[in-house]
Design an enzyme around this catalytic site. Structure first.
Site: not given
Ligand code: AP5
Ligand code: MG
Length: 231
Positions: A28, A101, A136, A180
């Site tokens: 994402k 979410r 990552r 997660r």
């Molecule tokens: P990346 O692009 O970083 O993936 P992502 O989908 O953004 O993954 P996240 O871990 O950020 O998602 P998340 O939703 O769990 O975490 P968030 O920070 O939002 O890609 C991942 C890796 O893969 C990278 O190394 C990239 O280079 C690689 N990659 C990408 N595309 C690829 C491809 N095609 N092929 C190969 N490799 C590839 O949230 C973190 C925490 O915050 C949550 O757990 C929660 O506690 C809190 N939080 C955030 N938002 C909310 C909300 N709305 N409500 C409640 N709690 C929340």
């Molecule tokens: Mg992310």
């Protein structure tokens, strides 16, 4: 009660407003950067916002919630997003990465008449997730995302643009990734049915819903996404 007062001043028809949905590690954040650049709209990543807020202390114990793989309470995150959407840079649209979410978060958007053009699910099987997230690397202040194999920086562990060090996210341990994923299936996956039904029920007013395969190279996924949404 959830307090969520928004006064958005968006010129209808001139904006691009979208949500990227998908499990942790689906890509994402990676794809959000390309789409935001393409449409010149802000990428609103709730994960990045929460992580950056920790630099100013952690009075609400956000860090331990995030590192346990659980979600921040709806009312807290809705409040943060409502303030962000009221910023002047959202006038021509926004990309929401990681919000909503939960169903209450989606309802908060709907009840406050927040216009959305697209909801896109990035579909990536669990078997790819651990490999992606364990490799990552993150440049925390910009949110730039790398991968040691799939998207390496020019110099190992160094951000391409600032020369600053990259970090590994605290919640990228295998144990937390598995938690997660469970949280995703329980709380966030129901949004797929929510938005796909909404889009079928009201194809003219509801956001258009698409499911996009998130496997293959980063470039391939980017082209799949832009082919759907580019004007
Ligand atoms: P990346 O692009 O970083 O993936 P992502 O989908 O953004 O993954 P996240 O871990 O950020 O998602 P998340 O939703 O769990 O975490 P968030 O920070 O939002 O890609 C991942 C890796 O893969 C990278 O190394 C990239 O280079 C690689 N990659 C990408 N595309 C690829 C491809 N095609 N092929 C190969 N490799 C590839 O949230 C973190 C925490 O915050 C949550 O757990 C929660 O506690 C809190 N939080 C955030 N938002 C909310 C909300 N709305 N409500 C409640 N709690 C929340
Ligand atoms: Mg992310």
């Amino acid at each position: 009660m959830i307090l969520f007062v928004l006064q958005l001043n968006i010129k209808l028809g001139e904006a691009m407003r979208l949500i990227l949905l998908g499990p942790p590690g689906a890509g994402k954040g990676t794809q959000a950067t390309f789409i935001a650049e393409y449409f010149k709209i802000p990428k609103i990543s709730t994960g990045d916002m929460l992580r950056n807020s920790l630099n100013n202390g952690d009075p609400f114990n956000l860090k331990s919630t995030m590192n346990s793989g659980k979600l921040i309470p709806d009312e807290v995150i809705i409040n943060i997003v409502s303030h962000r959407l009221n910023s002047s840079d959202c006038i021509n649209g926004y990309l929401l990465d990681g919000f909503p979410r939960t169903i209450p978060q989606a309802e908060a958007l709907k009840n406050n008449l927040i216009k959305l053009d697209y909801v896109i699910e990035l579909d990536v099987p669990d078997k790819n997730i651990i490999e992606r997230m364990s490799g990552r690397r993150l440049h925390p202040s910009s949110g730039r995302i790398y991968h040691v194999c799939f998207n390496p920086p020019k110099i190992e562990n160094v951000d391409d643009f600032t020369g600053e060090s990259l970090i590994q996210r605290d919640d990228d341990s295998e144990e937390t990734i598995r938690k997660r994923l469970l949280t995703y299936y329980k709380n966030t996956q129901p949004l797929i049915e929510y938005y796909s039904s909404l889009s079928k029920l009201n194809p003219y007013l509801a956001p258009k819903f698409f499911k996009v395969l998130g496997t293959g190279s980063i470039e391939k996924v980017k082209n799949r996404l832009l082919n759907i949404i580019k004007i």
